[in-house]
Scaffold this motif. Structure first.
Motif, PDB file in Angstrom:
ATOM      1  N   LEU A  17       0.849  -1.189   0.000  1.00  0.00           N
ATOM      2  CA  LEU A  17       0.000   0.000   0.000  1.00  0.00           C
ATOM      3  C   LEU A  17       0.881   1.233   0.000  1.00  0.00           C
ATOM      4  CD1 LEU A  17      -2.781  -0.825   2.609  1.00  0.00           C
ATOM      5  CD2 LEU A  17      -3.055  -0.655   0.153  1.00  0.00           C
ATOM      6  N   VAL A  18       0.424   2.275  -0.694  1.00  0.00           N
ATOM      7  CA  VAL A  18       1.144   3.533  -0.635  1.00  0.00           C
ATOM      8  C   VAL A  18       0.584   4.351   0.521  1.00  0.00           C
ATOM      9  CG1 VAL A  18       1.605   3.503  -3.085  1.00  0.00           C
ATOM     10  CG2 VAL A  18      -0.407   4.687  -2.262  1.00  0.00           C
ATOM     11  N   SER A  19       1.214   5.454   0.842  1.00  0.00           N
ATOM     12  CA  SER A  19       0.782   6.248   1.989  1.00  0.00           C
ATOM     13  C   SER A  19      -0.654   6.696   1.824  1.00  0.00           C
ATOM     14  CB  SER A  19       1.687   7.475   2.126  1.00  0.00           C
ATOM     15  OG  SER A  19       1.589   8.293   0.982  1.00  0.00           O
ATOM     16  N   GLY A  20      -1.367   6.748   2.956  1.00  0.00           N
ATOM     17  CA  GLY A  20      -2.766   7.184   2.924  1.00  0.00           C
ATOM     18  C   GLY A  20      -3.722   6.033   2.774  1.00  0.00           C
ATOM     19  N   GLY A  21      -3.250   4.814   2.520  1.00  0.00           N
ATOM     20  CA  GLY A  21      -4.118   3.652   2.490  1.00  0.00           C
ATOM     21  C   GLY A  21      -4.659   3.305   1.132  1.00  0.00           C
ATOM     22  N   HIS A  22      -4.468   4.154   0.101  1.00  0.00           N
ATOM     23  CA  HIS A  22      -4.952   3.812  -1.225  1.00  0.00           C
ATOM     24  C   HIS A  22      -3.872   3.030  -1.970  1.00  0.00           C
ATOM     25  CE1 HIS A  22      -3.151   7.882  -1.372  1.00  0.00           C
ATOM     26  NE2 HIS A  22      -2.598   7.432  -2.479  1.00  0.00           N
ATOM     27  N   VAL A  23      -4.270   2.434  -3.093  1.00  0.00           N
ATOM     28  CA  VAL A  23      -3.346   1.534  -3.774  1.00  0.00           C
ATOM     29  C   VAL A  23      -2.465   2.276  -4.760  1.00  0.00           C
ATOM     30  CG1 VAL A  23      -4.939  -0.399  -3.598  1.00  0.00           C
ATOM     31  CG2 VAL A  23      -4.963   0.982  -5.639  1.00  0.00           C
ATOM     32  N   GLY A  24      -1.307   1.733  -4.985  1.00  0.00           N
ATOM     33  CA  GLY A  24      -0.452   2.229  -6.052  1.00  0.00           C
ATOM     34  C   GLY A  24      -0.899   1.641  -7.369  1.00  0.00           C
ATOM     35  N   ARG A  25      -0.371   2.172  -8.461  1.00  0.00           N
ATOM     36  CA  ARG A  25      -0.872   1.773  -9.771  1.00  0.00           C
ATOM     37  C   ARG A  25      -0.516   0.336 -10.138  1.00  0.00           C
ATOM     38  NH1 ARG A  25      -0.950   6.952 -13.810  1.00  0.00           N
ATOM     39  NH2 ARG A  25      -1.997   8.355 -12.380  1.00  0.00           N
ATOM     40  N   SER A  26       0.422  -0.287  -9.437  1.00  0.00           N
ATOM     41  CA  SER A  26       0.771  -1.666  -9.758  1.00  0.00           C
ATOM     42  C   SER A  26      -0.032  -2.661  -8.936  1.00  0.00           C
ATOM     43  CB  SER A  26       2.271  -1.891  -9.499  1.00  0.00           C
ATOM     44  OG  SER A  26       2.561  -1.690  -8.129  1.00  0.00           O
ATOM     45  N   GLU A  27      -0.980  -2.198  -8.134  1.00  0.00           N
ATOM     46  CA  GLU A  27      -1.728  -3.086  -7.247  1.00  0.00           C
ATOM     47  C   GLU A  27      -2.837  -3.819  -7.996  1.00  0.00           C
ATOM     48  OE1 GLU A  27      -0.346  -3.528  -4.328  1.00  0.00           O
ATOM     49  OE2 GLU A  27       1.038  -1.999  -4.998  1.00  0.00           O
ATOM     50  N   ARG A  28      -3.332  -4.890  -7.366  1.00  0.00           N
ATOM     51  CA  ARG A  28      -4.316  -5.759  -8.013  1.00  0.00           C
ATOM     52  C   ARG A  28      -5.718  -5.446  -7.500  1.00  0.00           C
ATOM     53  NH1 ARG A  28      -4.244 -12.389  -8.543  1.00  0.00           N
ATOM     54  NH2 ARG A  28      -4.618 -12.391 -10.792  1.00  0.00           N
ATOM     55  N   VAL A  29      -6.626  -5.204  -8.428  1.00  0.00           N
ATOM     56  CA  VAL A  29      -7.998  -4.830  -8.103  1.00  0.00           C
ATOM     57  C   VAL A  29      -8.956  -5.867  -8.683  1.00  0.00           C
ATOM     58  CG1 VAL A  29      -9.765  -3.045  -8.290  1.00  0.00           C
ATOM     59  CG2 VAL A  29      -7.339  -2.390  -8.226  1.00  0.00           C
TER      60      VAL A  29
END
Length: 391
Positions: A17-29
């Motif tokens: 996870l990136v800062s702030g709890g949202h996902v980075g662009r390489s994360e799986r959704v």
């Protein structure tokens, strides 16, 4: 339909996870439900670099998206100004989308007609038209004779009847559009698991989303789940022990096969809604006939009633035949408004559930993808956040 179930699976130590709890662009959704909302969110995410997995128990766009009147509008959304504004933004997003991907067979910006059958209903329509004009929404008040001469010569409408024409409204072939959006997402690297239901959403020790288990037994490591499951959204919410209250509101839609389609745009006539559906098909719907679904009426009889009502408005439809009829449940949260955005109590879980999915698909797709990728919550969605439903 998606199957319900409850479960918690092991924490994935590789999750980032990136800062702030949202996902980075390489994360799986994982996008659960691939109607217009799921396809729009997934396409926006994938095109911006997220790793997307589409999950649907059926085929993309073949659920309620395919059995909707598919009318792109804001004229029927005047109960709350913020909801009207969101739908106006949805209309603008469609125009942008058509320029981006090409209109093809899915986009039909031919306007919309509406008229009433009695003086009380007529007065209400004209009052709404005056309100909309004050909100800078384009509407023309015509007579039945003008409409027959300029727009729809096949209609049977009294010559002096006031008819509202909304030139900026449209209809969409939902299944074709979903196919285009999913195709673009796949070109950007998205995967899909069609024909498989989401059975469990695994939650880690920190309370955030970790995995999705499917009905075929496979388990996906994910960082985010988007619940875009339409009528099954409350079941998917139940997988994280969330109560998402939904209305039980069935609707019946009939498709007529026509040698030649006699109408050119969507319309609301007294007792019946009619729109083209391509080169050889017309779609029919009526809220009055929806109201008798729960009395046990046979769908064949409901289709006959829809066809009969349509023939009174467009006599040429008397030569058409009933090709398909389906009763579908509308994805309507309990208060009638969309549920869009993060659920703060379960990091990584988002909802995209709305009755106006056709009108709102492109704008919700863009806004929710931005929220997932950057953490930015758009004020346009402030009245429609999932946390308004008490747990």
């Amino acid at each position: 339909m998606l199957e319900a179930g409850v479960g918690e699976l092991a924490h994935d130590p590789g999750r980032r996870l990136v800062s702030g709890g949202h996902v980075g662009r390489s994360e799986r959704v994982a996008v659960i439900g691939v109607g217009i909302l799921g396809a729009s969110v997934g396409c926006n995410l994938s095109r911006q670099g997220a790793e997307v997995v589409f999950i649907d128990a059926g085929r993309p766009g073949e659920g309620v998206t395919n059995w909707s009147f598919s009318w792109v509008n804001a004229s029927n959304k005047t109960g709350r100004r913020s909801y009207f504004d969101l739908n106006v933004a949805g209309m603008a997003a469609y125009r942008e989308l058509a320029e981006t991907i090409g209109p093809d067979s899915w986009w039909h910006p031919s306007g919309h007609l509406r008229w009433a059958g009695d003086t009380a209903a007529e007065a209400k329509l004209l009052e709404t038209a005056e309100l909309l004009a004050g909100w800078d929404y384009r509407v023309e008040v015509c007579t039945g004779a003008e409409v027959r001469r300029r727009l729809e010569p096949a209609l049977r409408v009294p010559a002096k009847t006031p008819v509202l024409f909304y030139p900026d409204e449209a209809w969409v072939h939902g299944r074709h559009l979903v196919g285009r959006l999913v195709g673009r997402a796949v070109e950007s690297g998205a995967e899909h698991r069609f024909g498989t239901a989401a059975r469990n959403i695994g939650i880690g020790p920190d309370g955030s989303v970790r995995t999705v288990t499917l009905s075929d037994g496979s388990c996906l490591d994910v960082d985010v789940v988007v619940n875009a499951a339409g009528p099954s959204a409350s079941q998917v919410a139940g997988l994280i022990a969330r109560h998402l209250p939904m209305r039980r509101e069935p609707g019946v839609v009939t498709r007529l096969g026509c040698a030649q389609v006699p109408v050119h745009r969507a319309m609301h006539a007294p007792h019946i809604e009619i729109r083209p559906d391509g080169d050889a098909s017309v779609v029919l719907h009526s809220r009055e006939i929806d109201a008798v679904i729960d009395t046990g009426e046979d769908p064949v009889e409901l289709a006959r009633q829809l066809h009969e009502a349509a023939k009174h408005v467009v006599p040429e439809l008397g030569n058409a035949r009933v090709a398909q009829t389906r009763i579908a449940y509308r994805p309507i949260p309990a208060d009638g408004f969309p549920s869009v955005g993060a659920v703060p109590s379960v990091p990584g879980y988002y909802e995209a559930v709305s009755h106006s999915g056709i009108t709102l698909g492109p704008v919700i797709g863009r806004l929710l993808a931005t929220e997932i990728l950057s953490g930015k919550r758009d004020e346009m969605l402030a009245d429609f956040r999932p946390e308004r439903f008490p747990q």
